[in-house]
Write an enzyme that holds these catalytic residues in place. Sequence first.
Site, mmCIF file in Angstrom:
data_model
loop_
_atom_site.group_PDB
_atom_site.id
_atom_site.type_symbol
_atom_site.label_atom_id
_atom_site.label_comp_id
_atom_site.label_asym_id
_atom_site.label_seq_id
_atom_site.Cartn_x
_atom_site.Cartn_y
_atom_site.Cartn_z
ATOM 1 N N ALA A 7 0.870 -1.170 0.000
ATOM 2 C CA ALA A 7 0.000 0.000 0.000
ATOM 3 C C ALA A 7 0.910 1.224 0.000
ATOM 4 O O ALA A 7 2.060 1.149 0.462
ATOM 5 C CB ALA A 7 -0.877 -0.014 1.242
ATOM 6 N N GLU B 212 4.692 -4.845 7.601
ATOM 7 C CA GLU B 212 3.896 -3.756 8.201
ATOM 8 C C GLU B 212 4.278 -3.420 9.636
ATOM 9 O O GLU B 212 4.236 -2.258 10.036
ATOM 10 C CB GLU B 212 2.399 -4.093 8.148
ATOM 11 C CG GLU B 212 1.771 -3.928 6.784
ATOM 12 C CD GLU B 212 1.839 -5.187 5.933
ATOM 13 O OE1 GLU B 212 2.631 -6.105 6.265
ATOM 14 O OE2 GLU B 212 1.112 -5.250 4.943
ATOM 15 N N GLY C 47 0.748 -4.882 0.966
ATOM 16 C CA GLY C 47 -0.411 -4.998 0.080
ATOM 17 C C GLY C 47 -0.105 -5.734 -1.221
ATOM 18 O O GLY C 47 -1.021 -6.269 -1.856
ATOM 19 N N GLU D 54 -0.318 -9.282 -0.358
ATOM 20 C CA GLU D 54 -1.743 -9.511 -0.087
ATOM 21 C C GLU D 54 -2.563 -9.623 -1.375
ATOM 22 O O GLU D 54 -3.425 -10.486 -1.484
ATOM 23 C CB GLU D 54 -2.276 -8.391 0.821
ATOM 24 C CG GLU D 54 -1.724 -8.514 2.238
ATOM 25 C CD GLU D 54 -1.971 -7.290 3.112
ATOM 26 O OE1 GLU D 54 -1.740 -6.160 2.627
ATOM 27 O OE2 GLU D 54 -2.391 -7.447 4.257
#
Length: 261
Positions: free
Chosen positions: A66, A134, A111, A114
């Site tokens: 992200a 993270e 992300g 993910e």
Amino acid sequence: MEFKNILLEKEGKLAILTINRPKALNALNPETMTEIDAALDDLAKDTEIQAVILTGAGEKSFVAGADIKAMQNMNVMEGREWALYANGVFRKLESLEKPVIAAVNGFALGGGCEISMACDVRIASKNAKFGQPEVGLGITPGFGGTQRLPRHVGMGMAKEMIYTGKIIGAEEAYRIGLVNHVFEQEQLMDEAKKLANAMLVNAPIAVKLCKQAINRGMQVDIDTAVNFESELFGACFSTEDQTEGMTAFVEKRKEKNFKNK
Ligand code: CAA
């Protein structure tokens, strides 16, 4: 919708969705997420398309996570909304009624790891790197990492990766079952297409029902799961493709004319 951060190409029955922000290593900012969302709606509606490859632009990164710069100043509600939206988009990807192959061509972090895990199959180039870093940013994985990583590699390995934030290479990802195959970077897209084509020769409707059976069955108890499988198996006998597939076998005919009906 006009796309600025992704590319959506269609070649016959195959679509290639490329996250295209190479300057930010294809990090997922809100605009990119909205475009992925719209592309998935397009792919869901497009009955010509029967398989999808997801990849990242350039040779360095699949998706580096992200977008940290976009998240840096988020408040509680914005963080929650962002995760809820992205999780909805990734569920849409996971539930798309056609197989999706992640061709992981470099960094698949946060992300990025993910989104690859919401695809049906992951293949990687030798330089691919996976991880959920993270906790080093003071946050938890927020786009399904705490849920899909243990489902893919087991709880112990997932907890080690998530608690340490360590980044693993393609061979280690292969060893723990996170990716199915590792290829040279320059062969990755050809191999992804070969894999897609090996799926595309089969009855699309049957492949779609297999995806439903596996995805739903893995979330429920075994009795419910095999009952669901039996229902879908039965439903196949209402299709023209079942008639065609079995007739071709009996006639010793290699060429099959599946109609997705
Ligand atoms: N968000 C925003 N920008 C990013 C980014 C990210 N996740 N990853 C890389 N970039 C940007 C860098 O800021 C840099 O931009 P500038 O040139 O404008 O400074 C550009 O991409 C190139 O990156 P680097 O110079 O850092 O490249 P490098 O080769 O030295 O390092 C890297 C590569 C190890 C991947 C490093 O970029 C990195 O650690 N990126 C962050 C990885 C990460 O922590 N991902 C998880 C994000 S959080 C998340 O995803 C939460 C969630 O679950 C939803």
